[in-house]
Design a protein around this motif. Structure first.
Motif, PDB file in Angstrom:
ATOM      1  N   ASN A  65      40.138  13.402  35.053  1.00 45.69           N
ATOM      2  CA  ASN A  65      41.254  13.832  34.143  1.00 45.69           C
ATOM      3  C   ASN A  65      40.483  13.810  32.801  1.00 45.69           C
ATOM      4  OD1 ASN A  65      41.761  10.898  32.937  1.00 45.69           O
ATOM      5  ND2 ASN A  65      42.343  10.651  35.075  1.00 45.69           N
ATOM      6  N   GLY A  66      41.445  14.229  31.650  1.00 45.83           N
ATOM      7  CA  GLY A  66      40.982  14.316  30.553  1.00 45.83           C
ATOM      8  C   GLY A  66      40.846  12.777  29.782  1.00 45.83           C
ATOM      9  N   THR A  67      41.790  11.846  30.112  1.00 44.44           N
ATOM     10  CA  THR A  67      41.736  10.807  29.579  1.00 44.44           C
ATOM     11  C   THR A  67      40.528  10.065  29.961  1.00 44.44           C
ATOM     12  OG1 THR A  67      44.246  10.803  29.716  1.00 44.44           O
ATOM     13  CG2 THR A  67      43.270   8.383  29.123  1.00 44.44           C
ATOM     14  N   PHE A  90      48.671  13.389  21.650  1.00 45.07           N
ATOM     15  CA  PHE A  90      49.089  12.666  22.917  1.00 45.07           C
ATOM     16  C   PHE A  90      48.652  11.330  22.953  1.00 45.07           C
ATOM     17  CE2 PHE A  90      48.762  12.436  27.479  1.00 45.07           C
ATOM     18  CZ  PHE A  90      50.174  12.648  27.778  1.00 45.07           C
ATOM     19  N   ALA A  92      46.883   9.710  24.850  1.00 41.87           N
ATOM     20  CA  ALA A  92      45.467   9.698  25.633  1.00 41.87           C
ATOM     21  C   ALA A  92      44.404   9.518  24.703  1.00 41.87           C
ATOM     22  CB  ALA A  92      45.186  10.636  26.450  1.00 41.87           C
ATOM     23  N   ASP A 161      39.056  16.134  20.888  1.00 45.94           N
ATOM     24  CA  ASP A 161      39.792  16.414  21.975  1.00 45.94           C
ATOM     25  C   ASP A 161      40.348  17.916  21.971  1.00 45.94           C
ATOM     26  OD1 ASP A 161      42.360  16.676  23.266  1.00 45.94           O
ATOM     27  OD2 ASP A 161      42.957  14.744  22.987  1.00 45.94           O
ATOM     28  N   ALA A 163      41.776  19.278  24.561  1.00 49.12           N
ATOM     29  CA  ALA A 163      42.797  19.469  25.725  1.00 49.12           C
ATOM     30  C   ALA A 163      43.635  20.859  25.864  1.00 49.12           C
ATOM     31  CB  ALA A 163      43.915  18.112  25.855  1.00 49.12           C
ATOM     32  N   HIS A 164      43.770  21.201  24.305  1.00 50.15           N
ATOM     33  CA  HIS A 164      44.760  22.367  24.139  1.00 50.15           C
ATOM     34  C   HIS A 164      43.980  23.543  23.894  1.00 50.15           C
ATOM     35  CE1 HIS A 164      48.088  19.726  22.365  1.00 50.15           C
ATOM     36  NE2 HIS A 164      47.934  19.371  23.536  1.00 50.15           N
ATOM     37  N   MET A 183      35.998  17.241  24.851  1.00 53.84           N
ATOM     38  CA  MET A 183      36.869  16.822  25.914  1.00 53.84           C
ATOM     39  C   MET A 183      37.484  17.904  26.334  1.00 53.84           C
ATOM     40  SD  MET A 183      40.011  16.110  27.201  1.00 53.84           S
ATOM     41  CE  MET A 183      41.089  15.049  26.004  1.00 53.84           C
ATOM     42  N   SER A 185      40.947  18.838  28.986  1.00 55.19           N
ATOM     43  CA  SER A 185      41.842  18.215  30.250  1.00 55.19           C
ATOM     44  C   SER A 185      42.193  19.489  31.123  1.00 55.19           C
ATOM     45  CB  SER A 185      43.095  17.786  29.786  1.00 55.19           C
ATOM     46  OG  SER A 185      43.980  17.629  30.590  1.00 55.19           O
ATOM     47  N   LYS A 190      48.295  22.441  31.256  1.00 58.76           N
ATOM     48  CA  LYS A 190      47.217  22.804  30.408  1.00 58.76           C
ATOM     49  C   LYS A 190      47.039  24.375  30.986  1.00 58.76           C
ATOM     50  CE  LYS A 190      47.202  19.121  27.913  1.00 58.76           C
ATOM     51  NZ  LYS A 190      46.876  17.788  28.575  1.00 58.76           N
ATOM     52  N   GLY A 197      42.537  16.745  36.294  1.00 55.55           N
ATOM     53  CA  GLY A 197      41.268  16.814  36.079  1.00 55.55           C
ATOM     54  C   GLY A 197      40.624  16.923  34.606  1.00 55.55           C
TER      55      GLY A 197
HETATM   56  C1  PLP Z   1      46.853  16.591  28.052  1.00 53.89           C
HETATM   57  C2  PLP Z   1      46.243  15.795  26.826  1.00 53.89           C
HETATM   58  C3  PLP Z   1      45.063  14.704  27.116  1.00 53.89           C
HETATM   59  C4  PLP Z   1      44.946  14.073  28.435  1.00 53.89           C
HETATM   60  O1  PLP Z   1      44.464  14.647  29.455  1.00 53.89           O
HETATM   61  P1  PLP Z   1      44.896  14.266  30.996  1.00 53.89           P
HETATM   62  O2  PLP Z   1      43.802  15.210  31.581  1.00 53.89           O
HETATM   63  O3  PLP Z   1      46.156  14.670  31.293  1.00 53.89           O
HETATM   64  O4  PLP Z   1      44.316  12.815  31.034  1.00 53.89           O
HETATM   65  C5  PLP Z   1      44.425  14.314  25.859  1.00 53.89           C
HETATM   66  N1  PLP Z   1      44.747  14.778  24.697  1.00 53.89           N
HETATM   67  C6  PLP Z   1      45.776  15.718  24.558  1.00 53.89           C
HETATM   68  C7  PLP Z   1      45.995  16.157  23.040  1.00 53.89           C
HETATM   69  C8  PLP Z   1      46.576  16.253  25.473  1.00 53.89           C
HETATM   70  O5  PLP Z   1      47.281  17.202  25.292  1.00 53.89           O
END
Ligand code: PLP
Length: 378
Positions: A65-67, A90, A92, A161, A163-164, A183, A185, A190, A197
């Motif tokens: 996972n991303g975290t 977020f 995380a 990060d 994730a987006h 990183m 996510s 997503k 993941g």
């Molecule tokens: C979703 C998200 C994460 C965490 O990712 P996970 O895969 O859910 O652990 C971290 N940072 C941001 C900005 C996110 O939107």
């Protein structure tokens, strides 16, 4: 203008990509036959290879996972002391620092991009600072060039990060090329996902190797364990889901572009409502469709709009309220003071994530926009 009717069924702000179930079952049969369910089997290898191509980055480490990936990014870079980060994210992002016993130092954001404000990063640096952790929030890139300049000047590491920002490019360069580690996510909310993941794109070969070891308990070979790693492995069933989902991403982004452009056309007509846009030189991820509500011009606040939507069965999100700096565990930090973060504290009251996913129809987008338009008049 007619009073809008509520949606019969909830209209969510996002829906996960779901691949063809027969195709997924075919992969499950392969997994069953192989009797190999985790530990970098065939599905994992194939997914990692395909993601390296899609993300344009060779040194990619796929994780559970991303975290967890962010926690290991800090560990791989051996960060110490303080890390400058954004409150507009977020949980995380900031929790990953805490899990490494690092002190988050909140820095205010750029009022336009809502990402870290480089001028304020400089002011937040102390002799304890070891890194900057930026977030490409809503897929809008941080000020990567200025951040790189600051990092070089003060010998700081940079973690992003993203994730987006799956698939985002700046001037044709994939987003993963910026910073020491980026990183991703792969959570179902997503754009691209594996059920759960994530992954790390690493700039240096050494950090890539370290992140790879940390993902698997620090195990080098049968006889050697070289670092305090953890279990951050992605299983075969999830990797298989990822391979099938990745096939849908390009089409999904095209569909979202059409929907986004339609939202843009419609919302441009409504005073006080502005869509958050990616800069001209950036290929957007189309992760979210986010508006800002100017209460004075629109006549209603973001919160009122959110409630009205809820009453009409439209589930929107106030990402990222509350700001991380206002959580119980962080609000006592000197950097968390509201006076230190005026832009973030104001922006977080204005943003609203609208329904946005490929299977949404233009008619539905129109209905959502009709609602926003109508509520401005009553
Ligand atoms: C979703 C998200 C994460 C965490 O990712 P996970 O895969 O859910 O652990 C971290 N940072 C941001 C900005 C996110 O939107």
């Amino acid at each position: 203008m007619r009073k809008p009717k509520p949606f019969a069924k909830p209209l969510y702000f996002t829906r996960p990509l779901l691949p063809d179930l027969n195709e997924y079952n075919r992969r499950l049969s392969q997994i069953w036959k192989s009797q190999w369910l985790s530990n970098f089997g065939k599905q994992h290898q194939e997914l990692e290879k395909k993601l390296k191509i899609y993300l344009g980055h060779e040194q990619l480490v796929v994780m559970n996972n991303g975290t967890q990936a962010l926690v290991l990014a800090c560990k791989a870079l051996e960060l110490t002391g303080e890390v400058i980060t954004t409150p507009f994210t977020f949980p995380a992002t900031v929790h990953a620092l805490s899990w490494n016993n690092l002190t988050p130092v909140f820095c205010d954001i750029d009022p336009e991009t809502l990402t870290l404000d480089p001028a304020k990063i400089r002011a937040a640096i102390t002799d304890k600072t070891s890194a900057i952790m930026g977030v490409h929030v809503y897929g809008i890139p941080c000020h990567v060039k200025e951040i790189a300049r600051i990092a070089k000047e003060y010998k700081l590491k940079v973690i992003y990060d993203a994730a987006h920002a799956f698939g985002t490019q700046i001037d044709g360069t994939p987003i993963a090329a910026f910073g020491d580690i980026t990183m991703f996510s792969f959570h179902p909310t997503k754009l691209f996902h594996t059920g759960e993941g994530g992954g790390l794109a690493c700039r240096s070969r050494a950090i890539f190797k370290q992140a790879t070891l940390l993902r698997n308990f620090g195990i080098v070979d049968e006889e050697t364990v070289s670092s305090i790693g953890i279990n951050a492995k992605l299983g075969e069933m999830q990797a298989a889901l990822g391979i099938e989902t990745l096939k849908l991403v390009t089409t999904e982004r095209k569909k979202r572009k059409i929907l986004f452009d339609h939202y843009q056309k419609r919302l441009a007509q409504i005073p006080g409502i502005s869509l958050i846009l990616t800069p001209q030189n950036v290929v957007p991820s189309y992760q979210y469709c986010v508006i800002r509500v100017d209460k004075k011009k629109y006549g209603k606040s973001r919160d009122q709009l959110h409630s009205l939507f809820r009453e009409h069965n439209v589930i929107t999100r106030k990402y990222f309220q509350p700001l991380c700096s206002n959580y119980t565990h962080y609000k006592e930090l000197p950097s968390a003071k509201i006076e230190n973060l005026p832009i973030a504290n104001a922006a977080v009251k204005e943003v609203l994530v609208l329904p946005f996913y490929g299977t949404l129809s233009l008619q539905t987008v129109d209905r959502v926009c009709d609602m926003i338009e109508y509520w401005a008049t009553v």
